[in-house]
Design an enzyme around this catalytic site. Structure first.
Site, PDB file in Angstrom:
ATOM      1  N   GLU A 296      -3.002  -4.571  -3.105  1.00  0.00           N
ATOM      2  CA  GLU A 296      -3.508  -5.496  -4.129  1.00  0.00           C
ATOM      3  C   GLU A 296      -3.546  -4.824  -5.492  1.00  0.00           C
ATOM      4  OE1 GLU A 296      -4.806  -4.715  -1.214  1.00  0.00           O
ATOM      5  OE2 GLU A 296      -6.021  -6.315  -0.371  1.00  0.00           O
TER       6      GLU A 296
ATOM      7  N   GLU B  88       0.400   5.186   0.685  1.00  0.00           N
ATOM      8  CA  GLU B  88      -0.480   6.256   1.173  1.00  0.00           C
ATOM      9  C   GLU B  88       0.051   7.619   0.734  1.00  0.00           C
ATOM     10  OE1 GLU B  88      -1.064   5.629   5.404  1.00  0.00           O
ATOM     11  OE2 GLU B  88      -2.294   3.846   4.993  1.00  0.00           O
TER      12      GLU B  88
ATOM     13  N   ASN C  81       0.839  -1.196   0.000  1.00  0.00           N
ATOM     14  CA  ASN C  81       0.000   0.000   0.000  1.00  0.00           C
ATOM     15  C   ASN C  81       0.876   1.248   0.000  1.00  0.00           C
ATOM     16  OD1 ASN C  81       0.649  -0.810   2.667  1.00  0.00           O
ATOM     17  ND2 ASN C  81      -1.066   0.325   3.535  1.00  0.00           N
TER      18      ASN C  81
HETATM   19  N1  THU Z   1      -5.364  -1.318   2.348  1.00  0.00           N
HETATM   20  C1  THU Z   1      -4.813  -2.158   1.418  1.00  0.00           C
HETATM   21  O1  THU Z   1      -3.659  -1.990   1.023  1.00  0.00           O
HETATM   22  N2  THU Z   1      -5.564  -3.175   0.963  1.00  0.00           N
HETATM   23  C2  THU Z   1      -6.845  -3.431   1.360  1.00  0.00           C
HETATM   24  O2  THU Z   1      -7.496  -4.302   0.794  1.00  0.00           O
HETATM   25  C3  THU Z   1      -7.441  -2.666   2.458  1.00  0.00           C
HETATM   26  C4  THU Z   1      -6.720  -1.446   2.855  1.00  0.00           C
HETATM   27  C5  THU Z   1      -4.561  -0.199   2.852  1.00  0.00           C
HETATM   28  C6  THU Z   1      -5.033   1.148   2.434  1.00  0.00           C
HETATM   29  C7  THU Z   1      -4.474   2.015   3.531  1.00  0.00           C
HETATM   30  O3  THU Z   1      -3.137   2.320   3.216  1.00  0.00           O
HETATM   31  C8  THU Z   1      -4.469   1.126   4.753  1.00  0.00           C
HETATM   32  O4  THU Z   1      -4.588  -0.215   4.260  1.00  0.00           O
HETATM   33  C9  THU Z   1      -5.594   1.388   5.729  1.00  0.00           C
HETATM   34  O5  THU Z   1      -6.819   1.417   5.105  1.00  0.00           O
END
Ligand code: THU
Length: 129
Positions: A56, A45, A43
């Protein structure tokens, strides 16, 4: 799937690259294409929160941008074994409903789902005229 442990290990490795200074929720993913190649993601941000991209989708987009269109499985690793968000389920569904989704927690506990279990009656390219 015989590559399951390897896929989970690669997702755990990718999770180390997570850029999550706002949620502190690190996610790693690894997707196995039918070609046999594996693509990873974490992820990413942003200070403008809404621009965040899930692990994903990073993995899927890396794979698609390398020419892949068919996938067998995706592993997702989080602290607590969370399942993929709805947006990521839909993005996976674009490339077929026969994808295994393996989720694992930081202790290595695994659960496996069919994508159709996580997104029943999903919208697919077949619904378009
Ligand atoms: N996040 C993911 O990477 N995949 C998911 O399926 C759910 C959420 C991340 C997004 C954000 O950086 C953090 O988790 C909290 O929501």
């Amino acid at each position: 799937m015989k590559d399951r442990d390897r896929l989970v290990a690669l997702a755990a490795e990718a999770r180390k690259h997570s850029h999550a200074p706002y949620s502190n929720f690190a996610v790693g993913a690894a997707i196995l294409a039918s070609s046999g190649r594996i693509y990873t993601g974490c992820n990413v941000e942003n200070a403008s929160y809404g621009l965040t991209v899930c692990a994903e989708r990073v993995a899927v987009f890396k794979a698609v941008s390398e020419g892949e269109r068919e996938f067998e499985a995706i592993a997702v690793v989080t602290e607590n074994g969370a399942t993929p968000c709805g947006a990521c389920r839909q993005v996976l569904m674009e490339f077929g409903d026969d994808i295994q989704v393996i989720v694992a927690d930081a202790a290595g506990r695994q659960r496996t789902f069919a994508l159709t279990e996580l997104l029943p009656e999903g919208f697919t390219p077949d619904h378009l005229p």
